[in-house]
Design an enzyme around this catalytic site. Structure first.
Site, mmCIF file in Angstrom:
data_model
loop_
_atom_site.group_PDB
_atom_site.id
_atom_site.type_symbol
_atom_site.label_atom_id
_atom_site.label_comp_id
_atom_site.label_asym_id
_atom_site.label_seq_id
_atom_site.Cartn_x
_atom_site.Cartn_y
_atom_site.Cartn_z
ATOM 1 N N TYR A 72 67.462 -122.124 3.580
ATOM 2 C CA TYR A 72 67.262 -121.028 4.528
ATOM 3 C C TYR A 72 67.297 -119.680 3.814
ATOM 4 O O TYR A 72 66.463 -118.799 4.071
ATOM 5 C CB TYR A 72 68.359 -121.066 5.602
ATOM 6 C CG TYR A 72 68.126 -120.082 6.720
ATOM 7 C CD1 TYR A 72 67.474 -120.472 7.884
ATOM 8 C CD2 TYR A 72 68.541 -118.755 6.613
ATOM 9 C CE1 TYR A 72 67.249 -119.566 8.906
ATOM 10 C CE2 TYR A 72 68.326 -117.849 7.628
ATOM 11 C CZ TYR A 72 67.677 -118.257 8.778
ATOM 12 O OH TYR A 72 67.456 -117.358 9.785
ATOM 13 N N PHE A 124 40.303 -104.234 10.254
ATOM 14 C CA PHE A 124 40.088 -105.555 10.844
ATOM 15 C C PHE A 124 40.670 -105.573 12.263
ATOM 16 O O PHE A 124 41.533 -104.762 12.584
ATOM 17 C CB PHE A 124 40.721 -106.639 9.967
ATOM 18 C CG PHE A 124 40.467 -108.018 10.500
ATOM 19 C CD1 PHE A 124 39.175 -108.535 10.533
ATOM 20 C CD2 PHE A 124 41.495 -108.790 11.024
ATOM 21 C CE1 PHE A 124 38.927 -109.790 11.068
ATOM 22 C CE2 PHE A 124 41.249 -110.050 11.553
ATOM 23 C CZ PHE A 124 39.966 -110.552 11.567
ATOM 24 N N ASP A 125 40.211 -106.500 13.094
ATOM 25 C CA ASP A 125 40.594 -106.439 14.519
ATOM 26 C C ASP A 125 42.098 -106.553 14.761
ATOM 27 O O ASP A 125 42.632 -105.901 15.648
ATOM 28 C CB ASP A 125 39.800 -107.431 15.383
ATOM 29 C CG ASP A 125 39.955 -108.859 14.952
ATOM 30 O OD1 ASP A 125 40.415 -109.089 13.824
ATOM 31 O OD2 ASP A 125 39.610 -109.770 15.726
ATOM 32 N N ASP A 214 44.991 -103.383 2.737
ATOM 33 C CA ASP A 214 44.900 -104.653 3.454
ATOM 34 C C ASP A 214 44.147 -105.575 2.493
ATOM 35 O O ASP A 214 42.941 -105.449 2.307
ATOM 36 C CB ASP A 214 44.156 -104.453 4.780
ATOM 37 C CG ASP A 214 43.919 -105.775 5.513
ATOM 38 O OD1 ASP A 214 44.168 -106.848 4.924
ATOM 39 O OD2 ASP A 214 43.467 -105.733 6.669
ATOM 40 N N ALA A 216 43.582 -108.999 2.051
ATOM 41 C CA ALA A 216 43.261 -110.407 2.318
ATOM 42 C C ALA A 216 42.296 -110.980 1.272
ATOM 43 O O ALA A 216 42.438 -112.122 0.847
ATOM 44 C CB ALA A 216 42.663 -110.536 3.713
ATOM 45 N N LYS A 257 43.376 -116.328 2.869
ATOM 46 C CA LYS A 257 42.056 -116.103 2.261
ATOM 47 C C LYS A 257 42.180 -116.296 0.747
ATOM 48 O O LYS A 257 42.078 -117.412 0.254
ATOM 49 C CB LYS A 257 41.544 -114.695 2.594
ATOM 50 C CG LYS A 257 41.031 -114.544 4.018
ATOM 51 C CD LYS A 257 42.132 -114.303 5.002
ATOM 52 C CE LYS A 257 41.624 -113.806 6.337
ATOM 53 N NZ LYS A 257 42.694 -113.757 7.331
ATOM 54 N N HIS A 449 37.734 -111.419 22.255
ATOM 55 C CA HIS A 449 36.765 -112.437 21.811
ATOM 56 C C HIS A 449 37.371 -113.828 21.675
ATOM 57 O O HIS A 449 36.673 -114.818 21.784
ATOM 58 C CB HIS A 449 36.091 -112.008 20.504
ATOM 59 C CG HIS A 449 37.026 -111.823 19.358
ATOM 60 N ND1 HIS A 449 37.940 -110.814 19.317
ATOM 61 C CD2 HIS A 449 37.205 -112.532 18.214
ATOM 62 C CE1 HIS A 449 38.636 -110.899 18.197
ATOM 63 N NE2 HIS A 449 38.215 -111.934 17.515
HETATM 64 N N1 F0G Z 1 43.055 -108.308 7.432
HETATM 65 C C1 F0G Z 1 41.823 -108.787 7.218
HETATM 66 C C2 F0G Z 1 40.857 -108.016 6.399
HETATM 67 C C3 F0G Z 1 41.455 -110.021 7.756
HETATM 68 O O1 F0G Z 1 40.222 -110.483 7.553
HETATM 69 C C4 F0G Z 1 42.403 -110.741 8.524
HETATM 70 C C5 F0G Z 1 42.063 -112.018 9.115
HETATM 71 C C6 F0G Z 1 43.671 -110.200 8.711
HETATM 72 C C7 F0G Z 1 43.959 -108.981 8.137
HETATM 73 C C8 F0G Z 1 44.721 -110.899 9.508
HETATM 74 O O2 F0G Z 1 45.219 -112.003 8.826
HETATM 75 O O3 F0G Z 1 44.560 -114.003 10.189
HETATM 76 O O4 F0G Z 1 46.340 -114.129 8.457
HETATM 77 O O5 F0G Z 1 46.749 -112.921 10.549
HETATM 78 N N2 F0G Z 1 40.908 -112.446 9.188
HETATM 79 C C9 F0G Z 1 40.478 -113.739 9.660
HETATM 80 C C10 F0G Z 1 38.976 -113.764 9.695
HETATM 81 C C11 F0G Z 1 41.111 -114.201 10.911
HETATM 82 O O6 F0G Z 1 38.442 -114.742 10.241
HETATM 83 O O7 F0G Z 1 38.329 -112.859 9.163
HETATM 84 P P1 F0G Z 1 45.738 -113.326 9.551
#
Ligand code: F0G
Length: 459
Positions: A72, A124-125, A214, A216, A257, A449
């Site tokens: 833990y 990103f969304d 960010d 990813a 990713k 979406h």
């Molecule tokens: N930032 C970027 C640029 C992303 O593409 C994503 C996720 C996230 C943050 C959030 O990360 O999914 O681990 O919580 N993108 C995925 C996509 C979902 O399909 O592009 P997460």
């Protein structure tokens, strides 16, 4: 004769996939309210809905999982992951989270307040969601060139420095930080140049604002810097990564990713004040600070994946596969965001379905048609995903309306991508007969979406 390019790996484990009939797909998609997120995975033949968490781990990653320490507190897996992150990014403070959006939630809980402005390049969304849900504003300062899908430029993910400076000078007091997404997912998986990162960092510093990346797909971004930007050809991906992160104060990462794990994420920084504040939030939302929502074994897989995927051969195999799909689409004359992105191809839907009005969501309509055609699941990155304006509640039709074909890492072969391209060509060939799109029957307030219920317009 020059030998053709081939993958930098061989395959030792496979997973069967099912090729359905059109009648089956018609029934399944109607049951899913024409929202491909609502389909069962087994109803999909080739799944390009995302490259997130869908990659194939290497045998060394699987082996690393066996060494996972599930303690833990103070698990050795955490320290292995922390060391791998520090080696690649130079950041010493690491907070694990269960995925990228959780890292955003923890960090933004500390940094974002009501009325704040957070400038960046096409957030990103989930990033936008975590800003807007705190009644703050995500300000898009992406270069205008990103809006023209047919412009062939090396770094279409860049921040427009003039737009950023205007924002910084007008709203300095309301800006907690600048955030740059590498690669720029929403603008088409387009990279940000080192020069742009350097300029943005200098500008942020001038106004006393920290810079967050960010990250990813930072390794794919580093590949593009190496192959497209002058002065980087002879540098290793790892050297490029160190330079990228040297311009930033902090990073959030969806490890699903570029670390090629099925689940995981983290925050990393050298700012002790942010770390101290964020770790309190992490404990509340995610878990104790040496696991934060991850299993020990997953942290070991992450550490190994991060190291392996910051090697050139791994990234070259990946990006060349994306380019393979792009070349097929070029042959068929299908418009996509040029040049091909790092993790995906983004079809310019209004240029394909020219007869479908924007109010009927061309990119979502194309996603529906592609699934019905061949069981290929793509993802709308367009007017549906853009949500409504938080103030006026109007649909945001101002941006691009794209259908994304995201390519999981090491999961499909080029043969699968040939099927995808052929299916898309079949839809393209009958585009003049497709005149109606979809209508929203029910939608959530943010990130609609994922759960939206649609019907097909008749006529
Ligand atoms: N930032 C970027 C640029 C992303 O593409 C994503 C996720 C996230 C943050 C959030 O990360 O999914 O681990 O919580 N993108 C995925 C996509 C979902 O399909 O592009 P997460």
């Amino acid at each position: 004769m020059t030998l053709p390019f081939a993958e930098s790996y061989k395959i030792k484990m496979v997973e069967p996939i099912y090729k359905s009939s059109r009648a089956e797909r018609e029934k399944w998609l109607a049951e899913a309210n024409y929202n491909v997120f609502q389909l069962k995975a087994e109803q999909v033949y080739i799944d390009l809905i995302t490259d997130s968490g869908t990659g194939a781990m290497s045998h060394t990653q699987w082996a690393a999982m066996m060494t996972g320490d599930e303690s833990y507190a103070g698990a050795s897996s955490f320290y292995r992951m922390k060391n791998a992150i520090e080696k690649i990014t130079g950041f010493q403070y690491v907070i694990p989270t269960h995925q990228g959006r959780a890292a955003e939630n923890v960090l933004f809980s500390v940094l974002v307040n009501e009325g704040d402005h957070v400038p960046g390049n096409s957030h990103f969304d989930t990033t936008k969601g975590h800003i807007e849900s705190r009644h703050a504003f995500a300000i898009d300062c992406t270069v205008d060139e990103a809006r023209d899908t047919q412009l062939e430029l090396p770094f279409k993910g860049n921040v427009d420095v003039a737009k950023l400076e205007k924002e910084l000078s007008e709203f300095a007091a309301k800006i907690p930080f600048v955030i740059v997404t590498i690669t720029n997912n929403t603008a088409g998986g387009q990279p940000v140049s080192m020069q742009n990162l350097r300029e943005v960092s200098a500008l942020a510093k001038k106004y006393g604002k920290p810079l967050i990346l960010d990250s990813a797909r930072f390794a794919e971004n580093a590949y593009f810097i190496k192959t497209r930007e002058q002065g980087y050809q002879d540098k290793t991906i790892k050297e490029i990564c160190r330079e990228i992160f040297s311009y930033a104060d902090c990073m959030t990462m969806s490890a699903k990713k570029d670390a090629i794990v099925n689940m995981g994420g983290f925050i990393a920084t050298n700012r002790q004040d942010w770390y101290d504040a964020a770790k309190v939030k992490a404990i509340v939302y995610e878990g104790y600070i040496t696991y934060g929502g991850m299993n020990g074994r997953d942290m070991d897989a992450l550490a190994t994946g991060l190291d392996e995927n910051t090697e050139f051969a791994s990234l070259e195999t990946r990006i060349k596969q994306v380019e393979h799909l792009a070349q097929k689409l070029d042959e068929y004359g299908i418009h996509y965001q040029r040049p091909a992105g790092g993790h995906a191809i983004y079809i310019d839907a209004p240029q394909v379905l020219t007869n479908v009005p924007k109010e009927e969501f061309p990119a979502q309509t194309l996603t529906v048609e592609l699934y019905l055609e061949a069981g290929v699941r793509a993802c709308e990155i367009g007017y549906l995903l853009a949500d409504r304006d938080p103030v006026t509640r109007e649909n945001r039709f101002g941006g691009l309306d794209l259908m994304r074909l995201a390519i999981p890492r090491r999961t499909y072969t080029n043969n699968h991508l040939d099927v995808v391209a052929a299916a898309l060509k079949n839809v393209f060939d009958r585009r003049h007969t497709i005149t109606r799109g979809v209508r929203i029957e029910w939608e959530a307030e943010v990130m609609r979406h994922f759960t939206v219920k649609l019907s097909r317009m008749k006529g």
